[in-house]
Design a protein around this motif. Structure first.
Motif, PDB file in Angstrom:
ATOM      1  N   LEU A   1      -6.969  -2.053   1.191  1.00 26.44           N
ATOM      2  CA  LEU A   1      -6.278  -1.163   2.273  1.00 26.44           C
ATOM      3  C   LEU A   1      -5.064  -0.692   2.078  1.00 26.44           C
ATOM      4  N   ALA A   2      -4.236  -1.317   0.960  1.00 30.40           N
ATOM      5  CA  ALA A   2      -2.654  -0.890   0.791  1.00 30.40           C
ATOM      6  C   ALA A   2      -2.858   0.330   0.228  1.00 30.40           C
ATOM      7  N   GLY A   3      -3.879   0.996  -0.062  1.00 31.88           N
ATOM      8  CA  GLY A   3      -4.268   2.309  -0.691  1.00 31.88           C
ATOM      9  C   GLY A   3      -4.655   2.765   0.030  1.00 31.88           C
ATOM     10  N   LEU A   4      -5.254   2.969   0.992  1.00 32.98           N
ATOM     11  CA  LEU A   4      -5.855   3.962   2.419  1.00 32.98           C
ATOM     12  C   LEU A   4      -4.500   4.489   2.882  1.00 32.98           C
ATOM     13  N   PHE A   5      -3.509   3.113   3.646  1.00 34.04           N
ATOM     14  CA  PHE A   5      -2.229   3.446   4.085  1.00 34.04           C
ATOM     15  C   PHE A   5      -1.438   4.370   2.984  1.00 34.04           C
ATOM     16  N   VAL A   6      -1.416   4.046   2.275  1.00 39.02           N
ATOM     17  CA  VAL A   6      -0.263   5.171   1.573  1.00 39.02           C
ATOM     18  C   VAL A   6      -0.690   6.303   1.079  1.00 39.02           C
ATOM     19  N   ALA A   7      -2.145   6.345   1.644  1.00 41.80           N
ATOM     20  CA  ALA A   7      -3.025   7.865   1.431  1.00 41.80           C
ATOM     21  C   ALA A   7      -2.245   8.313   2.786  1.00 41.80           C
ATOM     22  N   LEU A   8      -3.085   7.850   3.740  1.00 42.52           N
ATOM     23  CA  LEU A   8      -1.916   8.290   5.051  1.00 42.52           C
ATOM     24  C   LEU A   8      -0.965   8.390   4.906  1.00 42.52           C
ATOM     25  N   ALA A   9       0.199   7.241   4.497  1.00 39.69           N
ATOM     26  CA  ALA A   9       1.536   8.235   4.692  1.00 39.69           C
ATOM     27  C   ALA A   9       1.572   8.850   4.022  1.00 39.69           C
TER      28      ALA A   9
ATOM     29  N   MET B   1       6.958  11.537   0.136  1.00 41.82           N
ATOM     30  CA  MET B   1       8.117  10.256  -0.007  1.00 41.82           C
ATOM     31  C   MET B   1       7.015   9.445  -0.770  1.00 41.82           C
ATOM     32  N   SER B   2       5.914   9.174   0.053  1.00 42.72           N
ATOM     33  CA  SER B   2       5.092   7.606   0.421  1.00 42.72           C
ATOM     34  C   SER B   2       4.397   7.309  -1.209  1.00 42.72           C
ATOM     35  N   ILE B   3       3.833   8.515  -1.342  1.00 45.74           N
ATOM     36  CA  ILE B   3       3.490   8.858  -2.846  1.00 45.74           C
ATOM     37  C   ILE B   3       4.026   7.909  -3.731  1.00 45.74           C
ATOM     38  N   PHE B   4       5.171   7.599  -3.302  1.00 49.85           N
ATOM     39  CA  PHE B   4       5.833   6.468  -4.423  1.00 49.85           C
ATOM     40  C   PHE B   4       5.761   4.429  -4.432  1.00 49.85           C
ATOM     41  N   TYR B   5       5.030   4.252  -3.246  1.00 56.65           N
ATOM     42  CA  TYR B   5       4.962   3.145  -2.654  1.00 56.65           C
ATOM     43  C   TYR B   5       3.750   2.178  -4.155  1.00 56.65           C
ATOM     44  N   PRO B   6       3.215   2.963  -3.981  1.00 59.12           N
ATOM     45  CA  PRO B   6       2.426   2.197  -5.198  1.00 59.12           C
ATOM     46  C   PRO B   6       2.991   1.189  -6.441  1.00 59.12           C
ATOM     47  N   LEU B   7       3.858   1.867  -7.239  1.00 57.71           N
ATOM     48  CA  LEU B   7       4.811   1.452  -7.690  1.00 57.71           C
ATOM     49  C   LEU B   7       5.389  -0.199  -6.839  1.00 57.71           C
ATOM     50  N   PHE B   8       6.287  -0.096  -6.269  1.00 53.65           N
ATOM     51  CA  PHE B   8       6.337  -1.369  -5.801  1.00 53.65           C
ATOM     52  C   PHE B   8       4.921  -2.379  -4.902  1.00 53.65           C
ATOM     53  N   LEU B   9       3.890  -1.628  -4.536  1.00 53.36           N
ATOM     54  CA  LEU B   9       2.357  -2.912  -4.070  1.00 53.36           C
ATOM     55  C   LEU B   9       1.883  -3.279  -4.993  1.00 53.36           C
TER      56      LEU B   9
ATOM     57  N   GLY C   1      -6.486   3.708  -5.809  1.00 55.47           N
ATOM     58  CA  GLY C   1      -6.243   4.435  -6.461  1.00 55.47           C
ATOM     59  C   GLY C   1      -6.954   5.336  -5.571  1.00 55.47           C
ATOM     60  N   ILE C   2      -8.409   5.415  -5.491  1.00 53.71           N
ATOM     61  CA  ILE C   2      -9.180   6.518  -4.710  1.00 53.71           C
ATOM     62  C   ILE C   2      -8.472   7.309  -4.176  1.00 53.71           C
ATOM     63  N   PRO C   3      -8.093   6.436  -2.412  1.00 48.13           N
ATOM     64  CA  PRO C   3      -8.294   6.625  -1.770  1.00 48.13           C
ATOM     65  C   PRO C   3      -6.253   7.703  -1.486  1.00 48.13           C
ATOM     66  N   VAL C   4      -6.024   7.055  -2.575  1.00 51.19           N
ATOM     67  CA  VAL C   4      -4.677   7.920  -2.710  1.00 51.19           C
ATOM     68  C   VAL C   4      -4.524   9.321  -3.605  1.00 51.19           C
ATOM     69  N   VAL C   5      -5.606   9.218  -4.682  1.00 50.89           N
ATOM     70  CA  VAL C   5      -6.163  10.704  -5.342  1.00 50.89           C
ATOM     71  C   VAL C   5      -6.944  11.138  -4.598  1.00 50.89           C
ATOM     72  N   VAL C   6      -7.971  11.189  -3.961  1.00 42.89           N
ATOM     73  CA  VAL C   6      -8.151  12.123  -2.454  1.00 42.89           C
ATOM     74  C   VAL C   6      -7.385  12.732  -1.231  1.00 42.89           C
ATOM     75  N   ALA C   7      -6.241  11.904  -0.738  1.00 46.53           N
ATOM     76  CA  ALA C   7      -5.158  12.765  -0.107  1.00 46.53           C
ATOM     77  C   ALA C   7      -4.591  13.640  -1.339  1.00 46.53           C
ATOM     78  N   LEU C   8      -4.187  13.532  -2.400  1.00 48.12           N
ATOM     79  CA  LEU C   8      -3.209  14.226  -3.134  1.00 48.12           C
ATOM     80  C   LEU C   8      -4.999  15.571  -3.517  1.00 48.12           C
ATOM     81  N   LEU C   9      -5.587  15.429  -4.168  1.00 44.69           N
ATOM     82  CA  LEU C   9      -6.651  16.476  -4.340  1.00 44.69           C
ATOM     83  C   LEU C   9      -6.948  17.107  -2.347  1.00 44.69           C
ATOM     84  N   LEU C  10      -7.590  16.804  -1.883  1.00 42.85           N
ATOM     85  CA  LEU C  10      -6.916  17.502  -0.457  1.00 42.85           C
ATOM     86  C   LEU C  10      -5.572  18.008   0.429  1.00 42.85           C
ATOM     87  N   THR C  11      -4.500  17.618  -0.389  1.00 42.73           N
ATOM     88  CA  THR C  11      -3.303  17.771  -0.356  1.00 42.73           C
ATOM     89  C   THR C  11      -2.826  19.673  -1.365  1.00 42.73           C
TER      90      THR C  11
END
Length: 404
Positions: free
Chosen positions: A173-181, A187-195, A221-231
């Protein structure tokens, strides 16, 4: 509540009342419709376009004769139903929406505080500090502007990513919110390191925790990667290059501000900006600008912000954080974000008190600040919060007085 703390509480309430009055009078009631760039982008999306008819604000890119909004698109996507009803010209209420988003974020923080074992008294002071002695107030007040509306939503999503780990123990769930952030603030892309470190059991061996968390990390990581690819696809569709965000094509005709001159003469990132950004982040106090032959007339307030230790002094309590691997991961994440932004051409916009870019890493710092035992120094917390609230109230009130 002790007598002295009760006094601080009443002074804080006076400051909060003044700030809320300013929010309603100068923000909600006087908002001009059809001026937010995300509204223009939402209208473009509804019409099947990626470019906009005109640039409602500054910092738009002009490429191959077309005008583009350079900022991540999630706020515009969420505004599409509203723009479909009102049209871009009639779009209004963004300050109210920004204040509502901040209110939701504060509610989420109250759940986080409860899960972290923060007592009710400190939790109330923390919520007041976040809402009225941090950059959150400013971005709500200015949420009709593209930069501020993006940050209200980005802060909420970053907060929800922490809530997902702390309150729901869910990295996925955290990954989904990181992707939306990320689709609001890069700069939110660095949050997974802490999470990931926050999700690990503190007393378990790191290698064993790595094995246990491998599957949740991969799923997160799936939603984060999807957000990166969409960007990347979004960038390629606009500028023919997946790694071009549009900053290279910013066009602000008629603008002669120092930020625009920096972009034109120096570039988006440069070591030349470090002293300015560093001093404003940590040392620069409230700065009145004087004019006239004898410098006796107050012209206005410095728009580049006020140092954290002045505007939000309660954050100094982070010095008492528990030092462990979670702390190390959190500080590493913060230092990466701060380190990048020190080289950036701007440290924010029209910020008469605390700097809004702080919100990119402030959620992590608050979690670090509250982990473990609260030091006796926390007895000073009400004093520091009261100072922060009254400083915000005085600065925003004086700014209105000087502009009228």
């Amino acid at each position: 509540m002790e007598v002295r703390e009760r006094l601080f509480w009443w002074l804080t309430c006076i400051g909060v009342t003044l700030l809320m009055s300013i929010l309603v009078a100068r923000g909600i009631l006087r908002e001009i419709p059809g001026t937010n760039s995300f509204g223009a982008l939402a209208e473009a999306f509804l019409n099947g376009r990626l470019d906009v008819v005109r640039c409602p604000e500054i910092d738009c890119a002009v490429f191959n004769g077309r005008t583009y909004i350079i900022f991540p698109p999630l706020p515009a996507i969420l505004l599409m139903p509203v723009v479909a009803l009102t049209g871009f010209a009639g779009l209004k209420g963004l300050v109210f929406m920004g204040a509502a988003i901040v209110g939701i974020a504060l509610f989420v923080w109250s759940r986080i505080f409860m899960a972290m074992g923060v007592n009710r008294r400190l939790a109330i002071w923390l919520l007041v500090a976040l809402g009225f002695a941090s950059p959150l107030y400013q971005i709500a007040l200015r949420a009709d502007g593209v930069w501020f509306s993006a940050q209200t939503l980005g802060f909420l999503m970053a907060t929800l990513s922490l809530w997902a780990v702390i309150c729901r123990q869910s990295l996925v769930l955290a990954g989904l919110f990181v992707a939306l952030a990320f689709l609001c603030r890069q700069m939110s892309i660095f949050y997974p390191l802490f999470l990931v470190f926050l999700a690990a059991r503190p007393d378990a061996p790191l290698i064993a925790e790595g094995r246990r968390l491998l599957r949740p990390v991969l799923l997160a990581g799936i939603p984060v990667v999807v957000a990166l690819l969409l960007t990347l696809a979004y960038n390629a569709a606009r500028f023919g290059n997946p790694f071009e965000t549009g900053y290279a094509f910013i066009s602000n005709p008629g603008n002669d501000g120092f930020v625009w001159r920096r972009i034109q003469d120096v570039g988006i990132f440069s070591v030349q900006y470090v002293p300015f950004n560093l001093l404003y982040l940590f040392l620069q106090g409230i700065h009145f600008e004087f004019s006239g032959p004898h410098l006796t007339t107050i012209k206005g307030l410095d728009k580049n912000g006020v140092a954290l230790l002045v505007a939000s002094p309660w954050l100094i309590m982070a010095l008492f954080a528990r030092v462990d691997r979670v702390f190390a991961a959190g500080m590493a994440t913060i230092l990466i974000i701060v380190g990048i932004m020190l080289f950036y051409h701007s440290n924010g916009a029209d910020q008469f008190n605390s700097q809004r870019y702080v919100l990119d890493w402030l959620p992590i710092l608050i979690v670090l600040m509250l982990r473990g035992e609260r030091a006796p120094a926390y007895a000073a917390f009400p004093v520091l919060v009261t100072w922060g609230v009254l400083t915000h109230a005085a600065v925003f009130a004086l700014n209105i007085a000087l502009r009228t």
